[in-house]
Design an enzyme around this catalytic site. Structure first.
Site, PDB file in Angstrom:
ATOM      1  N   ASP A 103       0.862  -1.050   0.075  1.00  0.00           N
ATOM      2  CA  ASP A 103       0.027  -0.129   0.162  1.00  0.00           C
ATOM      3  C   ASP A 103       0.914   1.233  -0.367  1.00  0.00           C
ATOM      4  O   ASP A 103       0.684   2.147   0.560  1.00  0.00           O
ATOM      5  CB  ASP A 103      -0.981   0.013   1.344  1.00  0.00           C
ATOM      6  CG  ASP A 103      -1.959   1.265   1.266  1.00  0.00           C
ATOM      7  OD1 ASP A 103      -2.056   1.875   0.347  1.00  0.00           O
ATOM      8  OD2 ASP A 103      -2.775   1.222   2.163  1.00  0.00           O
ATOM      9  N   ASP A 243      -2.475   8.424  10.314  1.00  0.00           N
ATOM     10  CA  ASP A 243      -3.327   7.687   9.386  1.00  0.00           C
ATOM     11  C   ASP A 243      -4.500   7.094   9.940  1.00  0.00           C
ATOM     12  O   ASP A 243      -4.431   6.506  11.095  1.00  0.00           O
ATOM     13  CB  ASP A 243      -2.456   6.663   8.755  1.00  0.00           C
ATOM     14  CG  ASP A 243      -2.930   6.088   7.604  1.00  0.00           C
ATOM     15  OD1 ASP A 243      -3.185   6.610   6.468  1.00  0.00           O
ATOM     16  OD2 ASP A 243      -3.102   4.876   7.645  1.00  0.00           O
ATOM     17  N   GLU A 283      -6.152  11.935  10.426  1.00  0.00           N
ATOM     18  CA  GLU A 283      -7.044  11.638   9.126  1.00  0.00           C
ATOM     19  C   GLU A 283      -8.238  11.021   9.631  1.00  0.00           C
ATOM     20  O   GLU A 283      -7.989   9.653  10.149  1.00  0.00           O
ATOM     21  CB  GLU A 283      -6.019  10.805   8.167  1.00  0.00           C
ATOM     22  CG  GLU A 283      -6.797  10.535   6.931  1.00  0.00           C
ATOM     23  CD  GLU A 283      -6.632   9.166   6.223  1.00  0.00           C
ATOM     24  OE1 GLU A 283      -6.982   9.070   5.076  1.00  0.00           O
ATOM     25  OE2 GLU A 283      -6.321   8.279   6.880  1.00  0.00           O
TER      26      GLU A 283
END
Ligand code: GLC
Length: 545
Positions: A103, A243, A283
């Site tokens: 990713d 994140d 986030e």
């Protein structure tokens, strides 16, 4: 309006029009401050992040220094002056830690190192030193929710059910758990559980199967991640972009920002506050109010990304009405605790490029950038936005690569990005939209953004001032007032793309007459009211005190 009119030419034209106009009184010229000194003041000290312009970097695609076609930390360091010249004050680096790259780095296999493709810890130290010497800051991406399936913690955890890290991840005999009512994040597969043959159990992952979720109910996991945060803070990084940080704990009560996750974020903040002038941005895992990320306003995140703007803005900008934008920012002001700062993005590494989202209509992106620079919050640019970069077509990791193509800097093979073969093909038209070409063109996206950022610089009202939406009797015009202790600004943004529109804000109660700073709109004070006129797709930024 001709959108190719160079800014400076437009300003000259406006000045000429003002000089020759007989019907309009001359604009006031408010006493100007030393904006460089103001910027220096605002960007020093704990509130620096409110006034900074952030720039998100995919290190792999910004600048290669070694000729292997992969961007790296020394390459980025060599571009700091270019970024500073654009008006960038702070960088957020997408993950730079070692990763098998399932990713694009969001699958970390070593939290205390640097991906060898990007360089070494010494290269990071050099980047930090070079950035700090220029008054710039550097934030790292911190992936707390999950690791790579090749991380030594996971390799140990999967061995059997009794090893020391047996419950560092979330295991189950069935592909489900009564205590975890949480499915996969859309776009990351069909199931959140994958069978591991070695251990003979299923492990839980909200993202890809190569990204097993850590088990934050085990206090050792949370403690290990605080060690990671301290490691980087000790090295001098200026903070973190965290994140999908709401997903740390799951329970029958929910999957996102449950009280235990909030408590962990408070611990992280306490660690951060042990270092001067550091900041974190959250986030969110999806839509919805960002208020939970701020807690009481000083005990959790300093900033959180406003996805409720990032997702819909291209539609709002093109729809002809200012209502959704006015309502969104007014509601956000109401919802957030004092001290909270929104982080405003137009795009990022998970989205299609603005060029694609606006159907290639540059003035839609430009108006959105005006809103991003002047509404309450901190602008976070995504690398390449300053060129209105076109999407790519090649996919190496996943289809988000279309918005992660190399930065075209100048003419010649490799377009100044690399002397070798780039790890992924450039986006469309890259050779015609290099930084060098756009810098030489006063009508370019680069010149537009640079001018806009320069205007925001050293003006406290935009980074930390109050907001008042000014209701206009023409619904296509967004009009708002930003005020600090000693200055006031009005911003007008037109949503009509074909006709000039004019309207009156009856209760504007402006503190003074309008001095035009940027744009082609006009604003005239008429007692308590103000008349605003906006050419098609136009905008205006005015000083009124
Ligand atoms: C965040 C990142 C995204 C990544 C995901 C999993 O949403 O922005 O790129 O795939 O988290 O880490």
């Amino acid at each position: 309006m001709n959108h190719k009119i160079p800014l400076r030419a437009a300003a000259v034209a406006m000045t000429l029009a003002a000089c020759t106009s007989t019907s309009r009184a001359p604009e006031p010229a408010y006493p100007e401050k030393d904006r460089a000194a103001e910027a220096q003041r605002l960007l020093s000290g704990p509130g620096w992040y409110r006034h900074a312009i952030f720039y998100e970097v995919y290190v792999r695609s910004l600048q290669d220094s070694g000729g292997d076609g992969i961007g790296d930390l020394p390459g980025l360091t060599s571009r700091l002056d270019d970024l500073k010249a654009l008006g960038v004050d702070a960088l957020w680096l997408m993950p730079i830690m070692p990763s098998p790259f399932a990713d694009s780095g969001y699958d970390v296999s070593d939290y205390l190192g640097v991906n060898p493709d990007y360089g070494t810890l010494a290269d990071l130290d050099a980047l930090l030193a070079a950035a700090h010497a220029r008054g710039m800051r550097v934030m790292l991406d911190l992936v707390l929710n999950h690791t790579s399936d090749r991380h030594p913690w996971f390799l140990e955890s999967r061995q059997d059910r009794t090893n020391p890290r047996a419950d560092w991840y979330v295991w189950s005999d069935t592909p489900s758990s009564p205590t975890i009512p949480c499915g996969p994040i859309p776009g990351f597969g069909n199931g959140a559980w994958t069978f591991d043959a070695t251990r003979g159990q299923y492990y839980f992952h909200r993202f890809g199967a190569a990204q097993p979720d850590l088990n934050y109910w085990n206090p050792d996991v949370g403690a290990a991640m605080l060690d990671v945060a301290r490691f980087w803070l000790d090295r001098g990084v200026d903070g973190f972009r965290c994140d999908v940080v709401g997903l740390l704990h799951e329970s029958p009560a929910g999957c996102d920002m449950i009280p235990e996750t909030q408590a962990y974020i408070r611990r992280l903040r306490t660690e951060l506050d042990g270092y001067p002038d550091r900041a974190m941005v959250a986030e969110p895992a999806g839509f919805g109010s960002t208020a939970p990320f701020f807690g009481g306003g000083s005990d959790m995140f300093q900033m959180a990304f406003d996805f409720d703007f990032l997702f819909p803005w291209p539609g709002w900008i093109a729809a002809g009405s200012a209502r959704p934008l006015a309502d969104h920012f007014a509601a956000l002001q109401q919802a957030l605790p004092p001290g909270a700062q929104s982080a405003i993005q137009l795009s990022n590494h998970d989205f299609a490029r603005n060029f694609e989202r606006t159907g290639g209509v540059s003035f839609r992106w430009r108006r959105a950038a005006v809103i991003q620079a002047t509404m309450p919050g901190t602008p976070f640019l995504y690398y390449g936005e300053e060129l209105d970069l076109r999407p790519g077509t090649q996919v190496v990791v996943d289809d988000r690569d279309r918005a992660r193509t190399p930065m075209p800097w100048s003419d010649g093979p490799g377009l100044g990005f690399t002397t070798g073969t780039p790890w992924i093909a450039f986006g469309a038209d890259a050779a015609r939209t290099t930084v060098a070409t756009e810098r030489a063109d006063p009508g370019s996206a680069h010149a537009f953004l640079k001018g806009l950022l320069a205007l925001r610089r050293g003006r406290e009202a935009f980074g930390a001032g109050s907001l008042r939406i000014l209701e206009v009797d023409d619904p296509s015009i967004l009009l708002f007032l930003r005020e600090s202790a000693d200055e006031s600004y009005v911003v007008a943004v037109g949503m009509d793309e074909t006709a000039t529109r004019s309207g009156v804000a009856a209760a504007a109660r402006l503190p003074g007459d309008a001095q035009t700073l940027l744009g082609t709109a006009s604003l005239v004070r008429e007692g308590d009211a103000a008349r605003v006129t906006v050419p098609p797709s136009g905008f205006g930024i005015f000083r009124v005190r």
